[in-house]
Design an enzyme around this catalytic site. Sequence first.
Site, PDB file in Angstrom:
ATOM      1  N   GLN A 131      -8.932   4.806 -11.880  1.00 41.22           N
ATOM      2  CA  GLN A 131      -8.495   3.899 -10.815  1.00 41.22           C
ATOM      3  C   GLN A 131      -9.111   4.322  -9.485  1.00 41.22           C
ATOM      4  OE1 GLN A 131      -3.959   3.135 -11.251  1.00 41.22           O
ATOM      5  NE2 GLN A 131      -4.349   4.966 -12.457  1.00 41.22           N
ATOM      6  N   HIS A 143     -10.915  -0.110 -10.346  1.00 42.48           N
ATOM      7  CA  HIS A 143     -10.543  -0.571  -9.004  1.00 42.48           C
ATOM      8  C   HIS A 143     -11.738  -0.577  -8.047  1.00 42.48           C
ATOM      9  CE1 HIS A 143      -5.959   0.322  -9.656  1.00 42.48           C
ATOM     10  NE2 HIS A 143      -6.368  -0.781 -10.258  1.00 42.48           N
ATOM     11  N   CYS A 157     -20.643  -9.230  -0.575  1.00 48.42           N
ATOM     12  CA  CYS A 157     -20.631 -10.280   0.443  1.00 48.42           C
ATOM     13  C   CYS A 157     -19.564 -11.325   0.133  1.00 48.42           C
ATOM     14  CB  CYS A 157     -22.003 -10.947   0.518  1.00 48.42           C
ATOM     15  SG  CYS A 157     -22.064 -12.326   1.665  1.00 48.42           S
ATOM     16  N   CYS A 174     -21.987 -14.874  -0.312  1.00 45.14           N
ATOM     17  CA  CYS A 174     -22.922 -15.113  -1.432  1.00 45.14           C
ATOM     18  C   CYS A 174     -22.643 -14.209  -2.633  1.00 45.14           C
ATOM     19  CB  CYS A 174     -24.369 -14.982  -0.974  1.00 45.14           C
ATOM     20  SG  CYS A 174     -24.887 -13.284  -0.671  1.00 45.14           S
ATOM     21  N   CYS A 205     -27.515 -13.332   3.665  1.00 43.88           N
ATOM     22  CA  CYS A 205     -26.989 -14.603   4.186  1.00 43.88           C
ATOM     23  C   CYS A 205     -26.226 -14.445   5.499  1.00 43.88           C
ATOM     24  CB  CYS A 205     -26.100 -15.267   3.135  1.00 43.88           C
ATOM     25  SG  CYS A 205     -24.452 -14.541   3.009  1.00 43.88           S
ATOM     26  N   THR A 239      -1.801  10.075 -12.034  1.00 45.69           N
ATOM     27  CA  THR A 239      -1.497   8.708 -11.578  1.00 45.69           C
ATOM     28  C   THR A 239       0.009   8.480 -11.606  1.00 45.69           C
ATOM     29  OG1 THR A 239      -1.769   6.330 -12.005  1.00 45.69           O
ATOM     30  CG2 THR A 239      -2.017   7.778 -13.908  1.00 45.69           C
ATOM     31  N   SER A 240       0.496   7.732 -10.599  1.00 44.66           N
ATOM     32  CA  SER A 240       1.925   7.406 -10.586  1.00 44.66           C
ATOM     33  C   SER A 240       2.216   6.295 -11.600  1.00 44.66           C
ATOM     34  CB  SER A 240       2.362   6.995  -9.179  1.00 44.66           C
ATOM     35  OG  SER A 240       1.562   5.920  -8.739  1.00 44.66           O
TER      36      SER A 240
HETATM   37  C1  BJW Z   1      -1.322  15.169  -9.070  1.00 43.91           C
HETATM   38  C2  BJW Z   1      -1.913  16.041  -8.192  1.00 43.91           C
HETATM   39  C3  BJW Z   1      -2.630  17.081  -8.773  1.00 43.91           C
HETATM   40  C4  BJW Z   1      -0.947  14.623  -6.991  1.00 43.91           C
HETATM   41  N1  BJW Z   1      -2.691  17.163 -10.105  1.00 43.91           N
HETATM   42  N2  BJW Z   1      -1.386  15.278 -10.383  1.00 43.91           N
HETATM   43  C5  BJW Z   1       3.545  -6.906 -12.690  1.00 43.91           C
HETATM   44  C6  BJW Z   1       4.741  -6.685 -12.036  1.00 43.91           C
HETATM   45  C7  BJW Z   1       4.768  -6.524 -10.652  1.00 43.91           C
HETATM   46  C8  BJW Z   1       3.609  -6.561  -9.904  1.00 43.91           C
HETATM   47  C9  BJW Z   1       2.440  -6.778 -10.571  1.00 43.91           C
HETATM   48  C10 BJW Z   1       2.410  -6.947 -11.936  1.00 43.91           C
HETATM   49  N3  BJW Z   1       1.106  -7.120 -12.324  1.00 43.91           N
HETATM   50  C11 BJW Z   1       0.332  -7.060 -11.227  1.00 43.91           C
HETATM   51  C12 BJW Z   1       1.121  -6.864 -10.146  1.00 43.91           C
HETATM   52  C13 BJW Z   1       0.695  -6.760  -8.735  1.00 43.91           C
HETATM   53  C14 BJW Z   1       0.010  -5.466  -8.420  1.00 43.91           C
HETATM   54  C15 BJW Z   1       0.890  -4.290  -8.824  1.00 43.91           C
HETATM   55  O1  BJW Z   1       0.685  -3.614  -9.797  1.00 43.91           O
HETATM   56  N4  BJW Z   1       1.862  -3.990  -8.003  1.00 43.91           N
HETATM   57  C16 BJW Z   1       2.776  -2.865  -8.269  1.00 43.91           C
HETATM   58  C17 BJW Z   1       2.592  -1.799  -7.187  1.00 43.91           C
HETATM   59  C18 BJW Z   1       4.165  -3.378  -8.381  1.00 43.91           C
HETATM   60  N5  BJW Z   1      -1.271  -5.381  -9.083  1.00 43.91           N
HETATM   61  C19 BJW Z   1      -2.338  -6.013  -8.618  1.00 43.91           C
HETATM   62  O2  BJW Z   1      -2.258  -6.733  -7.643  1.00 43.91           O
HETATM   63  C20 BJW Z   1      -3.651  -5.831  -9.363  1.00 43.91           C
HETATM   64  N6  BJW Z   1      -4.219  -7.113  -9.633  1.00 43.91           N
HETATM   65  C21 BJW Z   1      -3.725  -7.936 -10.559  1.00 43.91           C
HETATM   66  O3  BJW Z   1      -2.830  -7.594 -11.289  1.00 43.91           O
HETATM   67  O4  BJW Z   1      -4.332  -9.176 -10.591  1.00 43.91           O
HETATM   68  C22 BJW Z   1      -3.683 -10.210 -11.325  1.00 43.91           C
HETATM   69  C23 BJW Z   1      -2.493 -10.699 -10.502  1.00 43.91           C
HETATM   70  C24 BJW Z   1      -2.725 -11.270  -9.284  1.00 43.91           C
HETATM   71  C25 BJW Z   1      -1.633 -11.707  -8.514  1.00 43.91           C
HETATM   72  C26 BJW Z   1      -0.330 -11.524  -8.971  1.00 43.91           C
HETATM   73  C27 BJW Z   1      -0.112 -10.917 -10.199  1.00 43.91           C
HETATM   74  C28 BJW Z   1      -1.209 -10.504 -10.972  1.00 43.91           C
HETATM   75  C29 BJW Z   1      -4.655  -5.090  -8.489  1.00 43.91           C
HETATM   76  C30 BJW Z   1      -4.223  -3.719  -8.141  1.00 43.91           C
HETATM   77  C31 BJW Z   1      -5.227  -3.098  -7.168  1.00 43.91           C
HETATM   78  C32 BJW Z   1      -4.763  -1.736  -6.660  1.00 43.91           C
HETATM   79  N7  BJW Z   1      -5.570  -1.359  -5.571  1.00 43.91           N
HETATM   80  C33 BJW Z   1      -5.419  -0.022  -4.985  1.00 43.91           C
HETATM   81  C34 BJW Z   1      -6.374   0.067  -3.780  1.00 43.91           C
HETATM   82  C35 BJW Z   1      -7.811   0.197  -4.260  1.00 43.91           C
HETATM   83  C36 BJW Z   1      -8.771   0.208  -3.162  1.00 43.91           C
HETATM   84  C37 BJW Z   1      -8.684   1.448  -2.309  1.00 43.91           C
HETATM   85  O5  BJW Z   1      -8.588   2.584  -2.793  1.00 43.91           O
HETATM   86  O6  BJW Z   1      -8.730   1.247  -1.105  1.00 43.91           O
HETATM   87  O7  BJW Z   1      -5.740   0.984  -5.968  1.00 43.91           O
HETATM   88  S1  BJW Z   1      -3.745   0.368  -4.556  1.00 43.91           S
HETATM   89  C38 BJW Z   1      -3.824   2.067  -5.010  1.00 43.91           C
HETATM   90  O8  BJW Z   1      -2.930   2.339  -6.121  1.00 43.91           O
HETATM   91  C39 BJW Z   1      -5.250   2.273  -5.551  1.00 43.91           C
HETATM   92  C40 BJW Z   1      -5.001   3.149  -6.743  1.00 43.91           C
HETATM   93  O9  BJW Z   1      -6.102   3.081  -7.639  1.00 43.91           O
HETATM   94  C41 BJW Z   1      -3.729   2.603  -7.285  1.00 43.91           C
HETATM   95  C42 BJW Z   1      -2.995   3.558  -8.197  1.00 43.91           C
HETATM   96  O10 BJW Z   1      -2.602   4.717  -7.525  1.00 43.91           O
HETATM   97  P1  BJW Z   1      -2.652   6.122  -8.279  1.00 43.91           P
HETATM   98  O11 BJW Z   1      -4.049   6.453  -8.611  1.00 43.91           O
HETATM   99  O12 BJW Z   1      -1.680   6.134  -9.379  1.00 43.91           O
HETATM  100  O13 BJW Z   1      -2.225   7.119  -7.090  1.00 43.91           O
HETATM  101  P2  BJW Z   1      -0.760   7.471  -6.562  1.00 43.91           P
HETATM  102  O14 BJW Z   1      -0.956   7.999  -5.185  1.00 43.91           O
HETATM  103  O15 BJW Z   1       0.176   6.361  -6.731  1.00 43.91           O
HETATM  104  O16 BJW Z   1      -0.271   8.649  -7.513  1.00 43.91           O
HETATM  105  C43 BJW Z   1      -0.859   9.939  -7.485  1.00 43.91           C
HETATM  106  C44 BJW Z   1      -0.221  10.736  -8.615  1.00 43.91           C
HETATM  107  O17 BJW Z   1      -0.905  11.965  -8.722  1.00 43.91           O
HETATM  108  C45 BJW Z   1       1.265  11.067  -8.390  1.00 43.91           C
HETATM  109  O18 BJW Z   1       1.954  10.797  -9.599  1.00 43.91           O
HETATM  110  C46 BJW Z   1       1.272  12.566  -8.087  1.00 43.91           C
HETATM  111  O19 BJW Z   1       2.429  13.222  -8.570  1.00 43.91           O
HETATM  112  C47 BJW Z   1       0.044  13.018  -8.829  1.00 43.91           C
HETATM  113  N8  BJW Z   1      -0.640  14.175  -8.258  1.00 43.91           N
HETATM  114  N9  BJW Z   1      -1.600  15.605  -6.885  1.00 43.91           N
HETATM  115  C48 BJW Z   1      -2.019  16.223 -10.862  1.00 43.91           C
HETATM  116  N10 BJW Z   1      -3.218  17.997  -7.998  1.00 43.91           N
HETATM  117 ZN    ZN Z   2     -24.360 -12.761   1.521  1.00 38.12          ZN
END
Ligand code: BJW
Ligand code: ZN
Length: 223
Positions: A82, A100, A108, A111, A131, A169-170
């Site tokens: 992710q 992600h 863009c 385009c 563009c 990942t959370s």
């Molecule tokens: C350690 C450590 C160490 C620390 N060792 N461990 C169903 C129900 C409800 C909502 C939805 C659903 N389906 C879809 C949704 C909507 C939404 C969603 O999931 N929302 C929930 C939050 C409720 N999903 C979307 O919108 C996705 N699109 C989609 O589903 O399209 C279809 C659709 C459209 C419209 C409506 C419904 C469906 C897209 C999701 C895009 C996420 N984007 C981001 C930003 C990316 C760009 C950027 O980086 O700027 O992605 S958000 C952010 O969270 C980023 C990450 O990849 C993502 C996940 O986070 P991650 O990697 O898990 O990090 P943390 O910080 O959360 O956790 C860190 C973990 O590490 C912790 O557990 C710590 O304990 C641990 N840790 N240090 C080991 N040293």
């Molecule tokens: Zn363009």
Amino acid sequence: MLTGAGVSAESGVPTFRGQGGIWERHRPEDLATPQAFARDPALVWRWYHWRRRLIHACRPNPAHLALAELEARLPGFNLITQNVDGLHRLAGSRAPLEIHGNLWFVRCLDCGERREERRLDLPAPPSCPLCGGLLRPDVVWFGENLDQELLERAWQAAQEAEVMLVVGTSAVVRPAASLATAAKRAGAFVIEVNLEPPPNSSQVDVSLLGKAGQVLPALLEAS
Ligand code: BJW
Ligand code: ZN
């Protein structure tokens, strides 16, 4: 493998949730949605500008390196991440599925042209050389669909997996989090590596508590 921000934490990349996480200080809907970019592209770009500069100075840590080494040893290994920081590739992983996106690429709005953009002196959103349209980071924001082909490959890998490691990942963001559930349902042995115990322990077979940068090299050593 399914990795999240915790894998890069020991490289100095901030996580999103939890203590010190990015969402503690910013609301996701202000920065990581297409609506936020449409409303205020300069603000959203400034945030990526800050992160790009921060991440540029970060190096892969022993967790990234262990995963690259596992890939070299294990046939049929797949890495789904992710993370948008590009550190898996820098560590030597050959084909991480960056579901992600990647913040070293821009796209863009007009385009659709996608290109690598590594310059760090871009405090304002650049414009498209083809563009003149507005360029955005090539990452997936909330409410946006993931790349269908990448997601398809990730589903397939999850469903065929004998073992899935879910690292740093959370597992709250979908559809990424559903990949681990799908793997488990299809019969995979699911191992979680995290600082914290999983919220839903019935979803995993083994939970290894600790830093990814310590646990993964230890697993490699034992394999
Ligand atoms: C350690 C450590 C160490 C620390 N060792 N461990 C169903 C129900 C409800 C909502 C939805 C659903 N389906 C879809 C949704 C909507 C939404 C969603 O999931 N929302 C929930 C939050 C409720 N999903 C979307 O919108 C996705 N699109 C989609 O589903 O399209 C279809 C659709 C459209 C419209 C409506 C419904 C469906 C897209 C999701 C895009 C996420 N984007 C981001 C930003 C990316 C760009 C950027 O980086 O700027 O992605 S958000 C952010 O969270 C980023 C990450 O990849 C993502 C996940 O986070 P991650 O990697 O898990 O990090 P943390 O910080 O959360 O956790 C860190 C973990 O590490 C912790 O557990 C710590 O304990 C641990 N840790 N240090 C080991 N040293
Ligand atoms: Zn363009």
